[in-house]
Design a protein around this motif. Structure first.
Motif, PDB file in Angstrom:
ATOM      1  N   ASN A 119      -9.392 -28.329 -16.232  1.00  0.00           N
ATOM      2  CA  ASN A 119     -10.126 -27.242 -14.984  1.00  0.00           C
ATOM      3  C   ASN A 119     -10.481 -26.402 -15.942  1.00  0.00           C
ATOM      4  OD1 ASN A 119     -10.051 -29.998 -13.950  1.00  0.00           O
ATOM      5  ND2 ASN A 119      -8.498 -29.475 -12.498  1.00  0.00           N
ATOM      6  N   GLY A 160      -5.335 -21.801 -13.160  1.00  0.00           N
ATOM      7  CA  GLY A 160      -4.987 -23.093 -14.509  1.00  0.00           C
ATOM      8  C   GLY A 160      -5.274 -22.565 -15.744  1.00  0.00           C
ATOM      9  N   HIS A 208      -4.927 -29.172 -14.649  1.00  0.00           N
ATOM     10  CA  HIS A 208      -4.826 -28.585 -13.707  1.00  0.00           C
ATOM     11  C   HIS A 208      -5.406 -27.294 -15.119  1.00  0.00           C
ATOM     12  CE1 HIS A 208      -3.442 -24.818 -12.582  1.00  0.00           C
ATOM     13  NE2 HIS A 208      -3.908 -25.057 -11.229  1.00  0.00           N
ATOM     14  N   THR A 209      -4.739 -27.786 -16.195  1.00  0.00           N
ATOM     15  CA  THR A 209      -5.057 -26.934 -17.999  1.00  0.00           C
ATOM     16  C   THR A 209      -6.746 -27.191 -17.974  1.00  0.00           C
ATOM     17  OG1 THR A 209      -3.041 -26.723 -18.191  1.00  0.00           O
ATOM     18  CG2 THR A 209      -4.881 -26.145 -19.883  1.00  0.00           C
TER      19      THR A 209
END
Length: 403
Positions: free
Chosen positions: A20, A362, A17-18
């Protein structure tokens, strides 16, 4: 809903998620990466290139390539290495420019100062590049270490100096623990990448001299700033609490970060010169001091700084302090078997999940007010590429059992 932070799947999903947030927008095809992002990912400065961000991007892509095996991360890793070598590095002096103006493939040095802090991240970048399969980085590790030894090492005190002019003609009188802390981090990585014991022994020397000898001068904690003779400088930046790399006061995040490094050193204890028995007790002392003095019992989270009288001198909340502290809590929990550290781990994570993690776009917000209010829409100015947050997740993964 708060996830299970002791689940490997939770951490791996959070890393994705980060990533992205950065992966789809970080590459400048003309060279390097963009370094300045708003909360929604908008690039608000496309030209400034900072050595710290340039090197940390290499770390994050090297780690992602090793963890997930996606070819795009290998390409970004190589893209970052090429820029570091061609744009930041000065082949005439061996130094690395602190800051550049980069415009469509043309670069201009805007700050050529040589910082040991910067070289520490250069060494970290090359070390992780080698671990990610980039064979050329092996020679660059030696090259960088030799440069640090030649230009910054002070054998009389067993620590690195901090800052030199672009042409190396002037060595600044300032001394700081922060450059030595990140040099210790990089040297451990260099040892793990190469197996060369000399890197580990230098890391051991830095750790002992900062967390024991220098700490003895400052209430057994770690003061940030020193004179050229490594005596404590209590006045440096006293009235500049927001200085990004040299804030005044004790830094709880650096206490926990040093605790983490001591535990990493302990893993290689059979190759240390001075033995490993002191490492865990000192790590425990540093982590416990940070939590005792800087945890905000009212709003949650860890304050940024406290003074010699234990009063909070900077009540803002910074993302990296939370990330480093939760990683250290997990390492202490795994090492000691004490449930209290896992309690701290879950507590810091839950706070960060609620207030720092941007669940929409994100990555983590950089800074919050004492009451956790948003202060800025600049998620990632120079220096922040979420190396701390993703790095914390990778470190915790090292001690979690398979789901």
């Amino acid at each position: 809903m708060v996830p299970d932070f002791q689940s490997r799947a939770t951490l791996l999903n959070h890393i994705r998620h980060t990533r992205n947030f950065y992966d789809s927008r970080c590459v400048d095809p003309s060279g390097g990466f963009y370094h300045f992002y708003k909360d929604d990912g908008t690039v608000y400065d496309s030209r400034t290139r900072h050595l710290v961000s340039s090197t940390r991007f290499i770390f994050t892509h090297a780690m992602a390539w090793r963890q997930f095996g996606e070819a795009a991360d290998q390409q970004r890793l190589r893209h970052g290495l090429a820029f570091l070598r061609a744009a930041h590095r000065n082949p005439a002096t061996g130094g690395y420019a602190w800051q550049l103006d980069w415009n469509n493939g043309e670069g201009r040095v805007t700050d050529g100062t040589n910082h040991c802090y910067g070289l520490a991240f250069v060494l970290l970048a090359y070390s992780h590049a080698l671990m990610a399969g980039e064979a050329d980085a092996r020679a660059w590790i030696d090259e960088t270490f030799e440069l640090m030894e030649q230009r910054f090492w002070d054998a009389d005190y067993g620590l690195y100096a901090d800052e030199a002019s672009a042409d190396w003609s002037t060595l600044d009188a300032y001394r700081g623990q922060n450059a030595n802390m990140h040099a210790c981090e990089a040297l451990i990585a260099a040892f793990e990448a190469t197996g060369e014991r000399a890197f580990l022994l230098r890391a051991e020397t830095l750790a002992r001299n900062i967390t024991q000898r220098q700490a003895a001068l400052a209430d057994n904690l770690i003061w940030e700033h020193y004179h050229a003779d490594w005596s404590v400088d209590t006045e440096y930046n006293r009235h500049d609490k927001s200085n990004i790399f040299r804030p005044w006061g004790y830094q709880p995040g650096h206490l926990t970060e040093w605790a983490k490094l001591l535990l990493l050193l302990e893993r290689h204890g059979d190759q240390l010169e001075g033995g490993k028995d002191w490492l865990l007790p000192r790590a425990v002392e540093l982590f416990n001091a940070a939590m005792d003095k800087a945890w905000d019992a009212q709003h949650g989270g860890i304050y940024y700084g406290f003074g010699p009288d234990d009063s909070i001198c900077d009540d803002l909340k910074y993302f990296w302090v939370q990330a480093e502290s939760l990683a250290t809590a997990a390492l202490l929990g795994a090492r000691t078997g004490e449930a209290s550290y896992w309690t701290w781990y879950d507590k810091i994570w839950a706070y960060s999940w609620e207030h720092f993690v941007d669940h929409q776009y994100g990555a983590w917000y950089r800074i919050l007010g004492a009451d956790n209010s948003k202060l800025t829409d600049e998620k990632s100015p120079a220096g922040k590429v979420d190396y701390h947050t993703m790095g914390a997740c990778y470190e915790v993964l090292n001690v979690l059992k398979k789901d």
